[in-house]
Every structure is written in C-alpha cells, then in structure tokens.
Enzyme design. Structure first.
Site, PDB file in Angstrom:
ATOM      1  NE  ARG A  47      -4.013  -2.048   2.036  1.00  0.00           N
ATOM      2  CZ  ARG A  47      -3.952  -3.012   2.937  1.00  0.00           C
ATOM      3  NH1 ARG A  47      -3.096  -2.939   3.940  1.00  0.00           N
ATOM      4  NH2 ARG A  47      -4.764  -4.035   2.861  1.00  0.00           N
ATOM      5  CE  LYS A  49      -0.351  13.650 -15.266  1.00  0.00           C
ATOM      6  NZ  LYS A  49      -0.633  14.127 -16.639  1.00  0.00           N
ATOM      7  CD  GLU A 101       7.327  15.287 -23.209  1.00  0.00           C
ATOM      8  OE1 GLU A 101       6.687  16.338 -22.990  1.00  0.00           O
ATOM      9  OE2 GLU A 101       6.770  14.178 -23.358  1.00  0.00           O
ATOM     10  CE  LYS A 117       5.816  16.873 -14.863  1.00  0.00           C
ATOM     11  NZ  LYS A 117       5.823  15.629 -15.587  1.00  0.00           N
ATOM     12  CD  GLU A 152      -3.637  16.271 -16.438  1.00  0.00           C
ATOM     13  OE1 GLU A 152      -2.492  15.809 -16.259  1.00  0.00           O
ATOM     14  OE2 GLU A 152      -4.327  16.022 -17.415  1.00  0.00           O
ATOM     15  NE  ARG A 190       1.025  16.634 -13.638  1.00  0.00           N
ATOM     16  CZ  ARG A 190       1.686  15.822 -12.827  1.00  0.00           C
ATOM     17  NH1 ARG A 190       1.405  15.818 -11.547  1.00  0.00           N
ATOM     18  NH2 ARG A 190       2.616  15.018 -13.304  1.00  0.00           N
ATOM     19  CG  ASN A 216      -1.242  16.102 -20.559  1.00  0.00           C
ATOM     20  OD1 ASN A 216      -0.310  15.310 -20.450  1.00  0.00           O
ATOM     21  ND2 ASN A 216      -2.139  16.291 -19.619  1.00  0.00           N
ATOM     22  CG  HIS A 260       1.426  14.807 -24.162  1.00  0.00           C
ATOM     23  ND1 HIS A 260       2.158  15.951 -24.423  1.00  0.00           N
ATOM     24  CD2 HIS A 260       2.228  14.038 -23.377  1.00  0.00           C
ATOM     25  CE1 HIS A 260       3.334  15.862 -23.808  1.00  0.00           C
ATOM     26  NE2 HIS A 260       3.400  14.724 -23.176  1.00  0.00           N
ATOM     27  CG  HIS A 271      -0.922   9.883 -25.361  1.00  0.00           C
ATOM     28  ND1 HIS A 271      -1.526  10.309 -24.213  1.00  0.00           N
ATOM     29  CD2 HIS A 271       0.409   9.868 -25.092  1.00  0.00           C
ATOM     30  CE1 HIS A 271      -0.614  10.540 -23.286  1.00  0.00           C
ATOM     31  NE2 HIS A 271       0.568  10.297 -23.800  1.00  0.00           N
ATOM     32  CG  HIS A 277       6.058   9.619 -24.890  1.00  0.00           C
ATOM     33  ND1 HIS A 277       4.680   9.551 -24.923  1.00  0.00           N
ATOM     34  CD2 HIS A 277       6.366  10.695 -24.116  1.00  0.00           C
ATOM     35  CE1 HIS A 277       4.185  10.537 -24.190  1.00  0.00           C
ATOM     36  NE2 HIS A 277       5.180  11.239 -23.690  1.00  0.00           N
TER      37      HIS A 277
HETATM   38  P1  NAD Z   1      12.502   4.744 -22.296  1.00  0.00           P
HETATM   39  O1  NAD Z   1      12.374   4.664 -20.846  1.00  0.00           O
HETATM   40  O2  NAD Z   1      11.957   3.619 -23.107  1.00  0.00           O
HETATM   41  O3  NAD Z   1      14.042   4.943 -22.661  1.00  0.00           O
HETATM   42  C1  NAD Z   1      14.430   5.014 -24.010  1.00  0.00           C
HETATM   43  C2  NAD Z   1      15.542   4.013 -24.343  1.00  0.00           C
HETATM   44  O4  NAD Z   1      16.776   4.527 -23.883  1.00  0.00           O
HETATM   45  C3  NAD Z   1      15.369   2.665 -23.699  1.00  0.00           C
HETATM   46  O5  NAD Z   1      15.807   1.661 -24.582  1.00  0.00           O
HETATM   47  C4  NAD Z   1      16.290   2.749 -22.498  1.00  0.00           C
HETATM   48  O6  NAD Z   1      16.722   1.496 -22.051  1.00  0.00           O
HETATM   49  C5  NAD Z   1      17.419   3.555 -23.071  1.00  0.00           C
HETATM   50  N1  NAD Z   1      18.221   4.310 -22.132  1.00  0.00           N
HETATM   51  C6  NAD Z   1      17.812   4.955 -21.026  1.00  0.00           C
HETATM   52  N2  NAD Z   1      18.797   5.669 -20.518  1.00  0.00           N
HETATM   53  C7  NAD Z   1      19.874   5.459 -21.275  1.00  0.00           C
HETATM   54  C8  NAD Z   1      21.203   5.944 -21.255  1.00  0.00           C
HETATM   55  N3  NAD Z   1      21.618   6.856 -20.357  1.00  0.00           N
HETATM   56  N4  NAD Z   1      22.076   5.503 -22.203  1.00  0.00           N
HETATM   57  C9  NAD Z   1      21.656   4.644 -23.165  1.00  0.00           C
HETATM   58  N5  NAD Z   1      20.408   4.182 -23.254  1.00  0.00           N
HETATM   59  C10 NAD Z   1      19.522   4.588 -22.327  1.00  0.00           C
HETATM   60  O7  NAD Z   1      11.825   6.071 -22.865  1.00  0.00           O
HETATM   61  P2  NAD Z   1      11.687   7.568 -22.293  1.00  0.00           P
HETATM   62  O8  NAD Z   1      11.598   8.422 -23.482  1.00  0.00           O
HETATM   63  O9  NAD Z   1      12.691   7.858 -21.267  1.00  0.00           O
HETATM   64  O10 NAD Z   1      10.279   7.555 -21.560  1.00  0.00           O
HETATM   65  C11 NAD Z   1       9.071   7.388 -22.257  1.00  0.00           C
HETATM   66  C12 NAD Z   1       7.996   6.992 -21.278  1.00  0.00           C
HETATM   67  O11 NAD Z   1       7.816   8.036 -20.337  1.00  0.00           O
HETATM   68  C13 NAD Z   1       6.659   6.754 -21.914  1.00  0.00           C
HETATM   69  O12 NAD Z   1       6.141   5.529 -21.452  1.00  0.00           O
HETATM   70  C14 NAD Z   1       5.799   7.912 -21.451  1.00  0.00           C
HETATM   71  O13 NAD Z   1       4.446   7.588 -21.337  1.00  0.00           O
HETATM   72  C15 NAD Z   1       6.424   8.220 -20.133  1.00  0.00           C
HETATM   73  N6  NAD Z   1       6.214   9.603 -19.687  1.00  0.00           N
HETATM   74  C16 NAD Z   1       5.739   9.784 -18.435  1.00  0.00           C
HETATM   75  C17 NAD Z   1       5.565  11.064 -17.950  1.00  0.00           C
HETATM   76  C18 NAD Z   1       5.128  11.266 -16.538  1.00  0.00           C
HETATM   77  O14 NAD Z   1       4.818  12.403 -16.153  1.00  0.00           O
HETATM   78  N7  NAD Z   1       5.118  10.240 -15.716  1.00  0.00           N
HETATM   79  C19 NAD Z   1       5.862  12.177 -18.757  1.00  0.00           C
HETATM   80  C20 NAD Z   1       6.351  11.940 -20.032  1.00  0.00           C
HETATM   81  C21 NAD Z   1       6.530  10.646 -20.493  1.00  0.00           C
HETATM   82  N1  GLY Z   2       3.823  14.909 -18.641  1.00  0.00           N
HETATM   83  C1  GLY Z   2       2.562  15.441 -18.217  1.00  0.00           C
HETATM   84  C2  GLY Z   2       2.448  15.597 -16.738  1.00  0.00           C
HETATM   85  O1  GLY Z   2       3.329  15.223 -15.996  1.00  0.00           O
HETATM   86  O2  GLY Z   2       1.461  16.067 -16.281  1.00  0.00           O
END
Ligand code: NAD
Ligand code: GLY
Length: 361
Positions: free
Chosen positions: A119, A141, A183, A225, A235, A239, A243, A246, A250, A263
């Site tokens: 939890r 998030k 971003e 942010k 949100e 907030r 997006n 997005h 998406h 992404h």
């Molecule tokens: P990812 O986590 O898939 O990383 C991209 C690639 O880079 C992967 O293959 C990873 O293994 C590799 N990698 C990571 N760090 C590395 C490094 N230093 N050197 C070499 N390779 C490396 O993708 P991302 O773009 O980091 O994240 C995308 C995700 O984030 C999506 O699922 C999206 O929905 C989410 N997201 C969440 C929020 C939020 O607020 N929580 C905001 C934006 C995006």
């Molecule tokens: N990336 C959108 C948010 O964190 O709200």
C-alpha cells in the site's frame, strides 16, 4: 549542484541536478530505510548499474536488483508483476526504498509499483534519458499501458527525491535525445516564450549535448514542471497544459503500435498538429505555427503525422484521459508562451487532420 524543489500536496522533495550525481545517490536514501531495491533494464544497467549500486551501498543498506525488459512494449501489468515478484522474493518490507534507474518507462513502472507495494513504499527517481530528466521523473504520474490506451492504469504518487546526472546522457542514442528535446521545447510553447526563443537559438547545441546548454534546459524544464505540479498535482486544471501535443501524440503511439515512434517523437509531431489546431481555433499566428514546426524539425523530431484517416484519428484520440463525456479537449496556444485547455469543434479538428496527414508508407 542545482536543486529545484517540488512542493505538491502528495510530497515535498528535491530534484538534484549535477554531473556526477550518480555517484552520490546514498545522500538521498532515507536514514530509516531497511533495504534498497534498484530496478532497471539491461540497456541502462549495462552502462550504469555498477556505479549506481556502489553509490547506493554507501548508505550501508542491503541493495537488491530487479531487472525489467527494455521498451515501451513491456510497460504493462505483466512487467509490473515482476517488480512485485522480486520485492516479495527478497522479503522487502514497508521501509524498503525503490530506486528507478532508467528512462520514463522504468520510472513510471517503478513509481506505480511503489504506490501499490504494501500500500505504498518510498521511491527515488534516477532518470537516465533526457525525457525522463525533464519530464517523467518529476510530478508523480505513474502508470502502465493497457492494450486499449496508453498510461491508462496508474496512480499519482510522488518520489522522495529525483537525482539527475546529465553525464549519463552521453550514452543515449541521438534519436532519444531528440525525443527528450520535444518535452523541453513544450515548456517554451506553453509558458515561457523567452525559453522558446532560447531553444530556437540553441537547438544545435542541445542536440550535440553541449554541457552548459543541456544543464540549463534540464534546470529550466524542471523549474517549470515543479511550479505547475506544485499548484495542481492531480491535474484538476493547470497541469493539463503539460499535455500540449499529447492527445495527437498518444494517438500516434497507439495507432502505430507502442514503440514504433518514440513517445517524444510522437509528442513533437503532436505539438505541430496542436499548433495547427490553435491557429484555427485560437488564432495562433501562422508565423508562430511555422516557428513551432521548424523548432520540432530542428531538434530532430518528425513533423508529418501518419495518416490513419480522419475517423480513425478521432477514434484513437477519444481514448484520452482529457476526454470528458466523449468531448475531445485540447491544449491550444493563443500565442507562443501561453496555453489554454478547452474543447475544439469537431469541424476544426477534421480540418487540421485532413491538412496535416499524409499516407503511411
Ligand atoms: P525509455 O524509458 O523507453 O528509454 C528510451 C531508451 O533509452 C530505452 O531503450 C532505455 O533502455 C534507453 N536508455 C535509457 N537511458 C539510457 C542511457 N543513459 N544511455 C543509453 N540508453 C539509455 O523512454 P523515455 O523516453 O525515457 O520515456 C518514455 C515513457 O515516459 C513513456 O512511457 C511515457 O508515457 C512516459 N512519460 C511519463 C511522464 C510522466 O509524467 N510520468 C511524462 C512523459 C513521459
Ligand atoms: N507529462 C505530463 C504531466 O506530468 O502532467
């Protein structure tokens, strides 16, 4: 070292930004932690797991390691369960601290696991992609994807610290750098026209990972942010502007299949579409639409969306957390540096989709 503070109702915590921070992780481990579960994937672990483990062990706590498969295609319930399996097998308790070492995929899943395990246990974000350093690791998030929609199952759950080491970006593939920059420029589009100008002038330096340019971009992005999240953690209003681009993005990701476009690439292209929509609905000047398109191009992201056909586009966009009662709502720009969140007339949307899409080859 630069520190940016997040002060959300769900938690106050620091974002530390410093080259070499990966070797100082013990400083952020809570004193009463019983153990640490470091969670990563083989790609990131191959580069950084040894350093991160050594640095965490300096806290004097037991460190266990859980590995997840790499990639957006694995951001699902099944992979989430691997975290729970690992935690339970290693008898982790309520005072175990999880450490997410990786990009947004690892960070989102570890955050969700932390929200659910017993939890709720504490977790630290150690983002290793540019996208995760400027966006996903901040703000709480957390989620996994569902076959019917991206990030549909999740929770708002804040970390206890975010540890950003810009040095780890050296091993990041160029395509991932561009995706992260999408971003970064988003913040300029929605709240900071001066930062947008700065990004226009520094696009080349940012893509080349110039140390000063990237450090400033991370700091400014985290400041913006943190401010937005501190005002509206869940949100209920403000907030939503984070997006921008997005809803289109998406739709691209789920329409093409997760992982086909990154992404950030989908968001980059989505921002161009959202700027086009802003021109029709909010009167954004055509010169400013051009500036958004050219900046997205300059950071190395696609500017031409796939053509799913207008009806399919709209169907894909309906599966969006901002949709209410079937009405699609968008973040739009009356001008660069200012964002509004409101429904868009279907006719305007159809016009933009028709104008900007070309057939998928
Ligand atoms: P990812 O986590 O898939 O990383 C991209 C690639 O880079 C992967 O293959 C990873 O293994 C590799 N990698 C990571 N760090 C590395 C490094 N230093 N050197 C070499 N390779 C490396 O993708 P991302 O773009 O980091 O994240 C995308 C995700 O984030 C999506 O699922 C999206 O929905 C989410 N997201 C969440 C929020 C939020 O607020 N929580 C905001 C934006 C995006
Ligand atoms: N990336 C959108 C948010 O964190 O709200």
């Amino acid at each position: 070292m630069t520190t940016v503070n997040v002060e959300a109702p769900g938690g106050h915590y620091p974002i530390h930004i410093h080259a070499g921070r990966l070797d100082r992780l013990a400083q952020s481990v809570p004193h009463d932690a019983t153990s640490i579960a470091m969670i990563s994937n083989p790609t990131v672990a191959g580069h950084y797991a040894d350093r991160a483990r050594k640095s965490l062990e300096e806290s004097g706590k037991r460190v266990i390691y859980i590995e997840l498969p790499d990639g957006e295609a694995h951001k699902d319930w099944r992979t989430l369960n691997r975290i729970f399996d690992g935690l339970l097998q290693s008898r982790c308790d309520r005072k175990t601290v999880l450490v997410a070492l990786g990009g947004g995929v690892v960070g989102d899943m570890v955050g969700f696991a932390a929200a659910c395990y017993m939890r709720g246990v504490r977790f630290i974000q150690v983002p290793t992609t540019l996208l995760a350093q400027v966006d996903s690791s901040v703000g709480g998030k957390t989620a996994v994807n569902h076959p019917l929609g991206k990030n549909m199952i999740g929770a708002f759950y804040q970390p206890v610290a975010v540890e950003i080491d810009p040095g780890v970006l050296e091993t990041l593939p160029a395509r991932e750098v561009s995706a992260g920059l999408a971003e970064v420029i988003k913040y300029g589009c929605i709240v900071d026209a001066a930062f947008f100008d700065w990004c226009e002038h520094n696009a080349g330096a940012l893509r080349a990972l110039d140390h000063d340019a990237v450090s400033y971009a991370i700091e400014r992005s985290c400041q913006i942010k943190a401010r937005v999240v501190s005002q509206d953690e869940r949100e209920s209003g403000l907030r939503a502007i984070l997006n921008f681009g997005h809803t289109f993005g998406h739709a691209i990701e789920s329409g093409l299949g997760y992982g086909e476009w990154l992404h950030g690439e989908a968001v980059g292209c989505g921002m161009v579409q959202a700027a086009e929509l802003s021109a029709v609905v909010k009167g954004l000047a055509s010169a400013d639409v051009r500036r958004v398109r050219e900046l997205v191009r300059a950071i190395g992201c696609p500017v031409v969306p796939p053509n799913f056909g207008t009806d399919r586009w709209i169907e894909l966009m309906q599966v969006d957390k901002k949709t209410e009662g079937g009405v699609l709502r968008f973040i739009m720009l009356p001008r660069i540096g200012e964002a509004v969140f409101q429904p868009a007339p279907l006719q305007a949307l159809r016009e933009v989709l028709h104008k900007t899409a070309v057939p998928v080859l």
